[in-house]
Motif scaffolding. Structure first.
Motif, PDB file in Angstrom:
ATOM      1  N   ASP A 283      29.513  32.326  44.043  1.00 39.63           N
ATOM      2  CA  ASP A 283      30.340  32.298  45.249  1.00 39.63           C
ATOM      3  C   ASP A 283      31.696  32.830  44.806  1.00 39.63           C
ATOM      4  OD1 ASP A 283      32.001  31.815  47.404  1.00 39.63           O
ATOM      5  OD2 ASP A 283      31.358  29.735  47.677  1.00 39.63           O
TER       6      ASP A 283
ATOM      7  N   ARG B 231      34.322  33.339  46.259  1.00 43.67           N
ATOM      8  CA  ARG B 231      35.481  32.662  46.848  1.00 43.67           C
ATOM      9  C   ARG B 231      35.771  31.324  46.167  1.00 43.67           C
ATOM     10  NH1 ARG B 231      33.763  35.765  50.892  1.00 43.67           N
ATOM     11  NH2 ARG B 231      35.360  36.687  52.201  1.00 43.67           N
ATOM     12  N   ASP B 232      34.763  30.744  45.537  1.00 44.31           N
ATOM     13  CA  ASP B 232      34.894  29.454  44.863  1.00 44.31           C
ATOM     14  C   ASP B 232      33.970  29.457  43.643  1.00 44.31           C
ATOM     15  OD1 ASP B 232      35.601  26.836  44.303  1.00 44.31           O
ATOM     16  OD2 ASP B 232      34.232  25.970  45.788  1.00 44.31           O
TER      17      ASP B 232
ATOM     18  N   TRP C  31      27.006  37.045  51.094  1.00 47.48           N
ATOM     19  CA  TRP C  31      28.088  36.847  52.059  1.00 47.48           C
ATOM     20  C   TRP C  31      27.538  36.954  53.472  1.00 47.48           C
ATOM     21  CZ3 TRP C  31      30.433  40.800  55.210  1.00 47.48           C
ATOM     22  CH2 TRP C  31      29.862  42.063  55.071  1.00 47.48           C
TER      23      TRP C  31
ATOM     24  N   GLU D   2      34.140  42.073  49.769  1.00 46.69           N
ATOM     25  CA  GLU D   2      33.253  41.168  49.029  1.00 46.69           C
ATOM     26  C   GLU D   2      32.931  41.728  47.642  1.00 46.69           C
ATOM     27  OE1 GLU D   2      32.495  38.125  50.179  1.00 46.69           O
ATOM     28  OE2 GLU D   2      33.583  38.577  52.030  1.00 46.69           O
TER      29      GLU D   2
ATOM     30  N   LEU E   3      35.904  41.062  45.504  1.00 45.52           N
ATOM     31  CA  LEU E   3      35.977  39.645  45.120  1.00 45.52           C
ATOM     32  C   LEU E   3      35.064  39.347  43.930  1.00 45.52           C
ATOM     33  CD1 LEU E   3      35.955  37.748  48.550  1.00 45.52           C
ATOM     34  CD2 LEU E   3      37.813  37.791  46.875  1.00 45.52           C
TER      35      LEU E   3
ATOM     36  N   THR F  47      36.135  38.251  40.129  1.00 40.96           N
ATOM     37  CA  THR F  47      35.638  36.995  39.570  1.00 40.96           C
ATOM     38  C   THR F  47      35.005  37.214  38.200  1.00 40.96           C
ATOM     39  OG1 THR F  47      35.258  36.039  41.760  1.00 40.96           O
ATOM     40  CG2 THR F  47      33.991  35.107  39.945  1.00 40.96           C
TER      41      THR F  47
END
Length: 155
Positions: free
Chosen positions: A32, A34-35, A61, A86, A89, A93
């Motif tokens: 993920d 985002r987290d 996503w 996405e 991101l 990461t």
């Protein structure tokens, strides 16, 4: 680092800690972006390095909720812009992990799909699927339907 919980795959016996020899040579990682679960990412990179296999990082996503309100569907340039975001991101990461593990071959995969379905599909060609423990519903679906062993790594 906390030890992951390895689950056996129905009909295949208990996990041995190694990658089954009859499976494809890759570790699938559910990310993920985002987290991100650093412990799961570290475990996946470490396992891929140890076994000298490719790491397939999957970030699933969904379209933003505002997309459902568009009267004539989603313009292709909007969908493309959301997908590019996405992809960025996921790249951001994984960047520090790629620097820490330069020997690991990584395939970054951004899919417009529910996470549990994306990882179940990926499990068909993986030796191991790695996810973080906080991925509750995804973990339950994988533990039930995965085609390969699953490592659920505590945060």
């Amino acid at each position: 680092m906390a030890r992951p919980y390895l689950t056996p795959v129905p009909g295949r016996g208990a996990p041995t800690g190694g990658l089954p020899s009859h499976r494809h040579d890759q570790v699938a990682l559910g990310v993920d972006a985002r987290d991100p679960a650093d412990a799961a990412i570290g475990f996946a990179f470490g396992t891929a390095l140890l076994k000298d296999v490719r790491l397939h990082a999957v970030h699933a996503w969904r379209l933003p909720t505002c997309a459902a309100e568009l009267p004539f569907g989603i313009p292709e340039e909007d969908r493309g812009a959301w997908e590019n975001h996405e992809v960025q991101l996921l790249a951001d990461t994984l960047r520090p992990w790629r620097a820490r593990y330069p020997e690991v071959r990584v395939l970054e995969d951004v899919v417009l799909f529910a996470p549990e379905h994306a990882l179940i599909r990926r499990s068909a060609s993986a030796a191991l699927v790695v996810i973080g423990q906080r991925a509750g519903s995804v973990a339950r679906a994988l533990l039930r339907d995965s085609s390969c062993p699953v490592a659920v790594v505590p945060w």
